[in-house]
Design a protein around this motif. Structure first.
Motif, PDB file in Angstrom:
ATOM      1  N   GLU A  67       0.880  -1.147   0.042  1.00 27.43           N
ATOM      2  CA  GLU A  67       0.075  -0.045  -0.008  1.00 27.43           C
ATOM      3  C   GLU A  67       0.785   1.164  -0.036  1.00 27.43           C
ATOM      4  OE1 GLU A  67      -3.954   2.042   2.534  1.00 27.43           O
ATOM      5  OE2 GLU A  67      -2.604   0.326   3.392  1.00 27.43           O
ATOM      6  N   HIS A  68       2.075   1.256   0.847  1.00 25.64           N
ATOM      7  CA  HIS A  68       3.029   2.314   0.939  1.00 25.64           C
ATOM      8  C   HIS A  68       4.139   1.780   0.578  1.00 25.64           C
ATOM      9  CE1 HIS A  68      -0.353   3.048   3.712  1.00 25.64           C
ATOM     10  NE2 HIS A  68      -0.174   4.245   3.033  1.00 25.64           N
ATOM     11  N   ASN A 110      -1.044  22.751  12.094  1.00 21.09           N
ATOM     12  CA  ASN A 110      -1.352  23.191  10.826  1.00 21.09           C
ATOM     13  C   ASN A 110      -0.673  22.388   9.650  1.00 21.09           C
ATOM     14  OD1 ASN A 110      -2.776  25.358   9.229  1.00 21.09           O
ATOM     15  ND2 ASN A 110      -0.497  25.553   8.480  1.00 21.09           N
ATOM     16  N   ASN A 111       0.705  22.705   9.711  1.00 18.49           N
ATOM     17  CA  ASN A 111       1.598  22.210   8.520  1.00 18.49           C
ATOM     18  C   ASN A 111       1.348  20.810   7.998  1.00 18.49           C
ATOM     19  OD1 ASN A 111       2.280  24.652   8.228  1.00 18.49           O
ATOM     20  ND2 ASN A 111       4.393  24.208   9.184  1.00 18.49           N
ATOM     21  N   ILE A 112       1.177  19.825   9.076  1.00 24.30           N
ATOM     22  CA  ILE A 112       0.634  18.476   9.046  1.00 24.30           C
ATOM     23  C   ILE A 112      -0.412  18.243   8.154  1.00 24.30           C
ATOM     24  CG2 ILE A 112       0.411  16.252  10.120  1.00 24.30           C
ATOM     25  CD1 ILE A 112       2.485  17.112  12.217  1.00 24.30           C
ATOM     26  N   GLU A 113      -1.548  18.940   8.951  1.00 28.87           N
ATOM     27  CA  GLU A 113      -2.952  18.865   8.224  1.00 28.87           C
ATOM     28  C   GLU A 113      -2.818  19.258   6.602  1.00 28.87           C
ATOM     29  OE1 GLU A 113      -5.331  21.128  10.838  1.00 28.87           O
ATOM     30  OE2 GLU A 113      -5.603  19.635  12.407  1.00 28.87           O
ATOM     31  N   LYS A 114      -2.135  20.311   6.328  1.00 28.54           N
ATOM     32  CA  LYS A 114      -2.273  21.055   4.902  1.00 28.54           C
ATOM     33  C   LYS A 114      -1.546  20.037   4.194  1.00 28.54           C
ATOM     34  CE  LYS A 114      -4.210  24.924   5.893  1.00 28.54           C
ATOM     35  NZ  LYS A 114      -5.430  25.423   5.358  1.00 28.54           N
ATOM     36  N   LEU A 115      -0.450  19.393   4.472  1.00 27.29           N
ATOM     37  CA  LEU A 115       0.244  18.752   3.776  1.00 27.29           C
ATOM     38  C   LEU A 115      -0.606  17.394   3.618  1.00 27.29           C
ATOM     39  CD1 LEU A 115       4.017  19.047   5.135  1.00 27.29           C
ATOM     40  CD2 LEU A 115       3.194  19.783   2.772  1.00 27.29           C
ATOM     41  N   VAL A 116      -1.022  16.781   4.535  1.00 27.38           N
ATOM     42  CA  VAL A 116      -1.606  15.563   4.230  1.00 27.38           C
ATOM     43  C   VAL A 116      -2.987  15.823   3.178  1.00 27.38           C
ATOM     44  CG1 VAL A 116      -3.341  14.098   5.357  1.00 27.38           C
ATOM     45  CG2 VAL A 116      -1.172  14.453   6.516  1.00 27.38           C
ATOM     46  N   ASP A 117      -3.655  17.010   3.317  1.00 25.02           N
ATOM     47  CA  ASP A 117      -4.820  17.112   2.412  1.00 25.02           C
ATOM     48  C   ASP A 117      -4.285  17.612   1.105  1.00 25.02           C
ATOM     49  OD1 ASP A 117      -6.473  17.113   4.572  1.00 25.02           O
ATOM     50  OD2 ASP A 117      -6.605  19.031   5.038  1.00 25.02           O
ATOM     51  N   GLY A 118      -2.927  18.383   1.047  1.00 24.64           N
ATOM     52  CA  GLY A 118      -2.712  18.632  -0.252  1.00 24.64           C
ATOM     53  C   GLY A 118      -1.825  17.831  -0.907  1.00 24.64           C
ATOM     54  N   LEU A 119      -1.539  16.741  -0.370  1.00 24.78           N
ATOM     55  CA  LEU A 119      -0.470  15.669  -1.106  1.00 24.78           C
ATOM     56  C   LEU A 119      -1.450  14.338  -1.314  1.00 24.78           C
ATOM     57  CD1 LEU A 119       2.868  15.978   0.970  1.00 24.78           C
ATOM     58  CD2 LEU A 119       2.753  16.723  -1.430  1.00 24.78           C
ATOM     59  N   PHE A 121      -1.570  12.025   0.785  1.00 26.86           N
ATOM     60  CA  PHE A 121      -0.911  10.973   1.530  1.00 26.86           C
ATOM     61  C   PHE A 121      -1.755  10.404   2.743  1.00 26.86           C
ATOM     62  CE2 PHE A 121       3.479  12.376  -0.399  1.00 26.86           C
ATOM     63  CZ  PHE A 121       3.129  11.717  -1.644  1.00 26.86           C
ATOM     64  N   ASP A 122      -1.279   9.052   3.183  1.00 31.13           N
ATOM     65  CA  ASP A 122      -2.105   8.478   4.503  1.00 31.13           C
ATOM     66  C   ASP A 122      -1.230   9.288   5.721  1.00 31.13           C
ATOM     67  OD1 ASP A 122      -4.088   7.406   3.206  1.00 31.13           O
ATOM     68  OD2 ASP A 122      -3.028   5.707   2.857  1.00 31.13           O
TER      69      ASP A 122
END
Length: 377
Positions: A67-68, A110-119, A121-122
């Protein structure tokens, strides 16, 4: 200031590192190490990209049925965030792995949330037992050593490596890089967080609560066993691509709504207190010297700019007062109790048991085999 005070003529490392040496031109050993050992082997250009493409192809092949295909430790800081961005660019399918040690700043969250949403990725988040974390951190405070960030650092790397080994990950991508870290902090400023013998000795002397669930991993397990038995490889993509700190941060802001923070590692409120106050106030060590010197050597900051910045306190008095009270309260101390610890007798890693001799020997062997680049300290 000591009459024997000396500062490098090229970067801003100085005799606050008691082991620093200078050549006849006034260049410190950090600069000479960079020019001789790092720069000739560092290719953040077409050569590096070709190497990275080869690594990426291998990761994809080895992970095609998973999966990853790799694991990325994500703190919310610029280095790990940009690694995640690079992984997306090259078509990898990482699992983002975050360790919550209880000290995340709002910017990091914030940065973790933004990256997960933007990329897309799980994300897997490992939450360290706060009572054990607090007890271990208090033990390091009471030990009066500079490296009170060791519990947090150890929790980060141990969680990541243990998770990778347990779940069959063969590749860990991290944000280590020459661009912003070619000058390493001296050991007396920041001792090896991977030295489990020292961590256990300090906890045994000053801790009160058993570390039943706290993630532990000694340097030999992750350097040797995980590497040669579990076949885990650590990849540093940022050494293969152009990585200019300010440009990278702005790219993350523009693409994902990422938030900037004041200094390297300040995505953690505890690290901000530790680097911005504990080290310079109690010990006279300012990690910004190493951080800025790296940027000088890699052409991202002038020496004059670095000297101007280092002359200003890491953060303002109001924020310091807030952080001081925050740290004390979170550790179940009063402000006066934390001040009393601040005024205690300074110690070093040498005052406690360690595996320093064996770590030095292992580093020499890895360098002789060409596995590890010689970076002093």
């Amino acid at each position: 200031m000591s009459k024997n005070y000396c500062i490098c003529s090229n970067c801003i490392m100085d005799t606050s590192d008691s082991n620093i040496t200078f050549d006849e031109k006034g260049l410190c050993d950090y600069c000479n190490n960079y020019y001789k050992e790092i720069l000739p082997h560092w290719h953040p250009d077409a050569t590096g990209e070709k190497e990275l493409l080869g690594i990426v192809d291998k990761i994809k092949r080895d992970g095609k049925d998973r999966e990853h295909d790799c694991l990325i430790g994500l703190s919310g800081g610029v280095d790990s965030s940009y690694v995640a961005h690079v992984a997306k660019k090259y078509g990898l399918r990482p699992l983002l792995f975050h360790v919550d040690a209880g000290w995340n700043s709002q910017e990091a969250v914030n940065n973790i949330e933004k990256l997960v949403d933007g990329l897309g990725f799980d994300l897997h988040t490992e939450v360290i037992n706060w009572q054990e974390m607090k007890d271990l951190q208090l033990a390091f405070f009471k030990a009066q050593v500079p490296h009170i960030d060791t519990p947090q650092d150890h929790g980060f790397f141990a969680s990541t490596y243990n998770f990778a080994a347990k779940n069959g990950f063969k590749y860990i991508l991290n944000g280590g890089n020459y661009s912003t870290e070619c000058v390493r902090e001296p050991l007396e400023w920041h001792y090896h967080a991977s030295d489990l013998r020292q961590l256990k000795d300090i906890h045994q002397k000053f801790g009160k609560r058993p570390l039943k669930t706290f993630p532990l991993c000694d340097i030999f397990t992750y350097k040797i066993y995980y590497r040669f038995v579990n076949k885990i490889q650590v990849i540093k993509p940022l050494n293969c691509v152009p990585f200019i700190k300010e440009k990278a941060m702005q790219e993350l802001v523009d693409l994902y709504g990422w938030q900037k923070y004041a200094h390297k590692h300040y995505e953690s409120r505890f690290t901000r207190f530790y680097e911005g106050y504990w080290l310079p106030t109690k010990f006279g060590f300012d990690k910004r010297r190493a951080h800025f010197s790296s940027l000088i050597l890699t052409g991202q900051m002038t020496r004059d700019e670095a000297l101007s910045k280092i002359a200003v306190k890491a953060y303002d008095d109001e924020t310091l007062a807030q952080d001081f009270e925050y740290v004390a309260t979170k550790l179940d101390l009063t402000v006066d109790e934390l001040k009393e610890i601040m005024h205690g007798e300074n110690k070093t890693y040498r005052d406690y048991k360690s595996n320093m001799a064996v770590i030095d020997l292992g580093a020499k062997v890895l360098r002789a085999l060409g596995i590890q680049r010689a970076i002093i300290r």
